[in-house]
Design a protein around this motif. Structure first.
Motif, PDB file in Angstrom:
ATOM      1  N   GLU A 167       0.867  -1.192   0.000  1.00  0.00           N
ATOM      2  CA  GLU A 167       0.000   0.000   0.000  1.00  0.00           C
ATOM      3  C   GLU A 167       0.890   1.224   0.000  1.00  0.00           C
ATOM      4  N   ASP A 168       0.624   2.163  -0.917  1.00  0.00           N
ATOM      5  CA  ASP A 168       1.497   3.339  -0.989  1.00  0.00           C
ATOM      6  C   ASP A 168       1.058   4.478  -0.077  1.00  0.00           C
ATOM      7  N   GLU A 169      -0.179   4.470   0.394  1.00  0.00           N
ATOM      8  CA  GLU A 169      -0.591   5.525   1.334  1.00  0.00           C
ATOM      9  C   GLU A 169      -0.022   5.183   2.706  1.00  0.00           C
ATOM     10  N   ASP A 213      -2.840  -3.270  -2.587  1.00  0.00           N
ATOM     11  CA  ASP A 213      -3.490  -2.152  -3.260  1.00  0.00           C
ATOM     12  C   ASP A 213      -3.226  -2.320  -4.764  1.00  0.00           C
ATOM     13  N   ASN A 241      -3.579   0.326  -7.261  1.00  0.00           N
ATOM     14  CA  ASN A 241      -2.896   1.493  -7.822  1.00  0.00           C
ATOM     15  C   ASN A 241      -1.656   1.817  -7.024  1.00  0.00           C
ATOM     16  N   LYS A 291     -11.954   0.512  -0.510  1.00  0.00           N
ATOM     17  CA  LYS A 291     -11.611   1.587   0.427  1.00  0.00           C
ATOM     18  C   LYS A 291     -12.763   2.588   0.510  1.00  0.00           C
TER      19      LYS A 291
HETATM   20 CA    CA Z   1      -2.675   3.398  -4.054  1.00  0.00          CA
END
Ligand code: CA
Length: 232
Positions: free
Chosen positions: A16-18, A60, A62, A110
């Motif tokens: 997950e990039d967040e 995730d 994206n 989400k």
């Molecule tokens: Ca993302």
């Protein structure tokens, strides 16, 4: 494959990039007794799935530098046994469908409640690994990984997530010297580097020992002076 590790520790990779979401998932799942690793972009995720085995991957779709669907493709090429749960944005129906077609096991949209993610992971691991009722017994102690429950003399024992992991690790390594640094590395991962001391291990050991003995169990945890512990 090291079967002990596979049975005793449920290891999860969170892709997950967040940052805030990644950290809160990690913190929550670690509190539930899972061993967690994280990846913040596509490259890091691909390296980790090639280098390590996981029981479950929360991905995730994206991601910076790539698409989470390609991670699922890579896992399937490698014939990975990891369960895969996709987390994606609300409007990404096509991604979700593509992910499931590629072999992901489940998906969440989400925003979601962490308890919902936990329930999905739990159900997935149970389906995949345990058919519901495999347990590990050491004398009067019985552990059921699918439900992450422990019994002493057939009475349920209430443990924190860390105490549970600790007990599994001790039983998995019974009759062997377990150094404090090995324990810290396995149960706290890179987080223990920041502590600079192993005092926190002692606290968890002390609490686990007290709970086991209060439940009528034997004291199997022996302190090896200056080095670590031995179980059994
Ligand atoms: Ca993302």
């Amino acid at each position: 494959m090291n079967n002990y590790r596979y049975i005793y520790f449920m290891k999860i990779l969170i892709i997950e990039d967040e940052i805030a979401l990644r950290n809160s998932i990690r913190e929550y799942l670690e509190g539930q007794g899972y061993i967690c690793e994280t990846a913040g972009d596509f490259q890091e995720a691909i390296h980790k799935v090639h280098d390590y085995e996981y029981d479950c991957i929360v991905a995730d779709i994206n991601l910076p530098k790539g698409n989470g669907l390609d991670i699922i493709r890579a896992l399937k090429r490698m014939q990975s046994h990891a369960g895969i749960i996709i987390i994606s944005a609300k409007d990404a129906l096509e991604d979700k469908l593509a992910g499931l077609q590629l072999g992901a096991d489940d998906y969440l949209t989400k925003p979601f409640h962490l308890s919902e993610l936990n329930a999905r992971i739990h159900a997935l691991l149970r389906r995949k690994n345990f058919n519901g009722n495999t347990s590990i017994t050491f004398n009067e102690i019985t552990i059921t990984p699918a439900s992450q429950t422990v019994e002493v003399n057939h009475q349920p024992l209430s443990l924190t997530g860390k105490e549970y992991q600790l007990l599994l690790y001790l039983i998995a390594n019974q009759h062997r010297l377990i150094t404090k640094s090995a324990l810290a590395g396995h149960l706290w991962g890179d987080a223990y580097d920041q502590a600079g001391t192993y005092d926190f291990i002692y606290t968890h050991i002390k609490n686990l020992r007290r709970k086991m003995m209060e439940a009528g169990g034997n004291d199997y945890i022996k302190t090896v002076y200056g080095t670590g512990y031995r179980f059994g």
